[in-house]
Design an enzyme around this catalytic site. Structure first.
Site, PDB file in Angstrom:
ATOM      1  N   TYR A 171      42.818  58.205  54.487  1.00 49.91           N
ATOM      2  CA  TYR A 171      42.220  58.288  55.819  1.00 49.91           C
ATOM      3  C   TYR A 171      40.721  58.060  55.721  1.00 49.91           C
ATOM      4  O   TYR A 171      39.951  58.983  55.518  1.00 49.91           O
ATOM      5  CB  TYR A 171      42.526  59.652  56.451  1.00 49.91           C
ATOM      6  CG  TYR A 171      41.918  59.848  57.818  1.00 49.91           C
ATOM      7  CD1 TYR A 171      42.243  59.011  58.872  1.00 49.91           C
ATOM      8  CD2 TYR A 171      41.019  60.872  58.064  1.00 49.91           C
ATOM      9  CE1 TYR A 171      41.696  59.183  60.127  1.00 49.91           C
ATOM     10  CE2 TYR A 171      40.467  61.059  59.320  1.00 49.91           C
ATOM     11  CZ  TYR A 171      40.803  60.216  60.345  1.00 49.91           C
ATOM     12  OH  TYR A 171      40.247  60.385  61.592  1.00 49.91           O
ATOM     13  N   TYR A 205      45.000  51.585  63.202  1.00 50.87           N
ATOM     14  CA  TYR A 205      44.490  52.944  62.963  1.00 50.87           C
ATOM     15  C   TYR A 205      45.633  53.920  63.233  1.00 50.87           C
ATOM     16  O   TYR A 205      46.133  54.013  64.355  1.00 50.87           O
ATOM     17  CB  TYR A 205      43.350  53.163  63.947  1.00 50.87           C
ATOM     18  CG  TYR A 205      42.392  54.278  63.663  1.00 50.87           C
ATOM     19  CD1 TYR A 205      41.082  53.984  63.295  1.00 50.87           C
ATOM     20  CD2 TYR A 205      42.743  55.605  63.812  1.00 50.87           C
ATOM     21  CE1 TYR A 205      40.154  54.997  63.081  1.00 50.87           C
ATOM     22  CE2 TYR A 205      41.829  56.620  63.595  1.00 50.87           C
ATOM     23  CZ  TYR A 205      40.540  56.313  63.226  1.00 50.87           C
ATOM     24  OH  TYR A 205      39.632  57.321  63.015  1.00 50.87           O
TER      25      TYR A 205
END
Lengths: 396, 162
Positions: free
Chosen positions: A345, A295
């Site tokens: 994202y 992430y």
């Protein structure tokens, strides 16, 4: 394969895998309600698995926090036309939620409480009349610590991560060149990913010419918000479409409580247990991991997580990044689809989607040769929550 | 929204719309103290440990007695950034502005901007005093640096964001 189970879920000890993957187009334009995007992703994931909605008996929902009132909820089951379900939950541990959904699904299937579970994330932060940055800057309200920080100029999430990045470079003795190396290597991967939203090649000069947002973070150190959705199908039974199997071998979590007090670090020094637990459960060592999908809302987070999860010694990730090891052809391929920085994202779905793609050998121009083991790391909050998966071509 | 400070000038950095809720139950003691020019923060009523703003029980002695009291308004920079992105309608400053994470001498940590406009962020470790700015009539803590303490503008900060 062990004998078919008579109850729902997998036979005890049978592998549970990700048998379907579906995504919408990743849009840089306003439009699309989260539920509509989720419906598209779920439909695509089921088609990818060769399954129908009647085969699904579980739905887990991951929504974005805050910036939109029409977030996903458990109402999604009704909205997208699913039938009766055994498992239906909206999970929430911030950015770590996607990995948590997969873990929840695997545990439910192993316990016989579900058989085939769809996990979905959708978000649509891009709205007419404003950039995503503007949307984030206007969100947060006037209450609590957030209200106080907003009244101090902490608008959106970049200033907070800029504080973290400044501190990281201070603690490690690093320089903005470390961040630059992450942005450049991540972009190099995105060039080979047709789903990435930014695919123009980038060098250090181009990075240094990009707009400063909050020192030391430039716009190219920040994730690219998109309107889109992704879904995976987790099942104790093989998919019906001939896709290569992707087994969930290891899962781990770590929620370090690091006090914000004088005299200590409040962002660094957590998450190791999530990685250790996932690797131990999977029976894999760090050197067995072929690709690391982490992430990466900001470049500095990639460096932090490589260290937290034990892939780089503390304080060395910047030098590793500068060596080119994280990029195509490097010894430590990381965020091989362009990550959140250059890919898209979609919070925890970004690393999960790429891990599945690599394990299937479906990475096209950015495929890492011979991938059998992938590590997925999800974080939430200000690196407050860690969730890790070890995914593997092998069933054990 | 009602105000805790009367007849205050406009803030150098932000639009009054970003005034925090001074009556928010969690931070009301902080805002009431700030209106008096005091830095009021929570500590454990039993053992005195500095607590985080949202903490409801002590992690050292388990007491749930949280006491908000004035602390020494001084500390040092834990981390700092110069924010170049200035959201139209929310940020009134025309130049990049600092955001500072301060380690207070009391043991607390607090994020704030500076009391006066400053073109770049102070260096990590630099000592600061805590004063107060007013946003839409609500007093909030702000880091105060003497002119002699202003850090030089590093090369990476020299560009001007449109």
């Amino acid at each position: 394969m062990t004998a078919p189970a008579t109850r729902a879920g997998a036979a005890p000890g049978a592998p549970v895998g990700i048998v379907g993957l579906g995504m919408t187009a990743m849009s840089l334009e306003p439009g699309g309600a989260p539920a509509d995007l989720a419906a598209q992703a779920v439909t695509a994931a089921l088609a990818d698995a060769g399954l129908a909605k009647r085969d699904v008996d579980g739905l887990l929902v991951n929504t974005s926090q805050g910036v939109r009132p029409d977030r996903l909820s458990v109402a999604l089951a009704r909205q997208i036309g699913l039938g009766d379900l055994r498992l239906l939950e909206h999970l929430e541990i911030k950015g770590a939620t996607t990995v948590a959904m997969v873990a929840r699904a695997v545990l439910a299937i192993r316990a016989g409480m579900a058989e085939t579970v769809v996990c979905v994330f959708a978000d649509a932060p891009l709205q007419p009349g404003g950039t995503a940055g503007s949307t984030y800057a206007h969100s947060g309200g006037s209450d609590g610590v957030r209200g106080l920080e907003r009244a101090s100029g902490v608008l959106g999430s970049v200033p907070t991560y800029a504080l973290m990045a400044s501190r990281y470079l201070h603690v490690t003795g690093g320089t903005p060149e470390d961040l630059c190396a992450v942005a450049v290597s991540t972009r190099a991967w995105a060039v080979g990913n047709p789903d990435a939203v930014v695919r123009t090649p980038l060098d250090a000069e181009g990075y240094r010419a990009s707009r400063m947002v909050a020192t030391p973070l430039r716009v190219l150190d920040c994730a690219r918000p998109v309107n889109g959705a992704a879904a995976v199908v987790v099942s104790g039974r093989p998919g019906q479409s001939g896709q290569p199997p992707v087994h969930v071998l290891g899962m781990g979590f770590d929620h370090p409580v690091r006090r914000r007090r004088a005299g200590g670090e409040s962002w660094f020094g957590g998450g190791r247990r999530a990685a250790d637990d996932a690797l131990t459960m999977a029976g894999r060592r760090r050197e067995d991991v072929d690709v690391r999908e982490l992430y990466d809302p900001f470049s500095v987070v990639t460096l932090c997580l490589l260290e937290e999860y034990g892939f780089c010694a503390p304080g060395t990730a910047g030098a590793v990044a500068r060596s080119g090891a994280l990029g195509p052809g490097g010894d430590l391929p990381t965020n091989t689809g362009g990550g959140q920085l250059s890919g898209f994202y979609l919070q925890g779905m970004t690393p999960l989607v790429e891990a599945v793609t690599q394990l299937r050998g479906a990475g096209g121009d950015r495929q890492v040769p011979g991938v059998t083991t992938a590590f997925v790391g999800g974080i939430g909050g200000r690196i407050d929550h860690h969730a890790a998966l070890v995914l593997d071509r092998e069933a054990a | 929204m009602s105000t805790t400070v009367a007849d205050v000038g406009e803030d150098w950095l932000l639009d009054p719309a970003l005034a925090p809720n001074a009556h928010d139950p969690l931070l009301a003691p902080l805002y009431a103290g700030a209106a008096r020019g005091e830095l009021v923060l929570p500590s454990c009523g039993a053992c005195g440990l500095a607590l985080e703003l949202e903490q409801r029980a002590c992690d050292r002695c388990d007491s749930t007695d949280v006491v908000w009291a004035a602390v020494v308004p001084a500390g040092a920079v834990h981390s700092a950034t110069t924010v170049h992105r200035r959201e139209r309608g929310l940020v009134v400053a025309t130049e990049p502005y600092p955001v500072v994470d301060v380690e207070l001498d009391s043991g607390h940590r607090l994020v704030m901007t500076t009391l006066a406009p400053q073109r770049s962020a102070p260096a990590i470790g630099r000592a600061v005093r805590i004063g107060f700015r007013s946003v839409g009539g609500v007093a909030v803590p702000a880091a105060e640096l003497s002119a002699a303490e202003l850090s030089p503008v590093p090369p990476s900060d020299t560009e001007v964001t449109p």
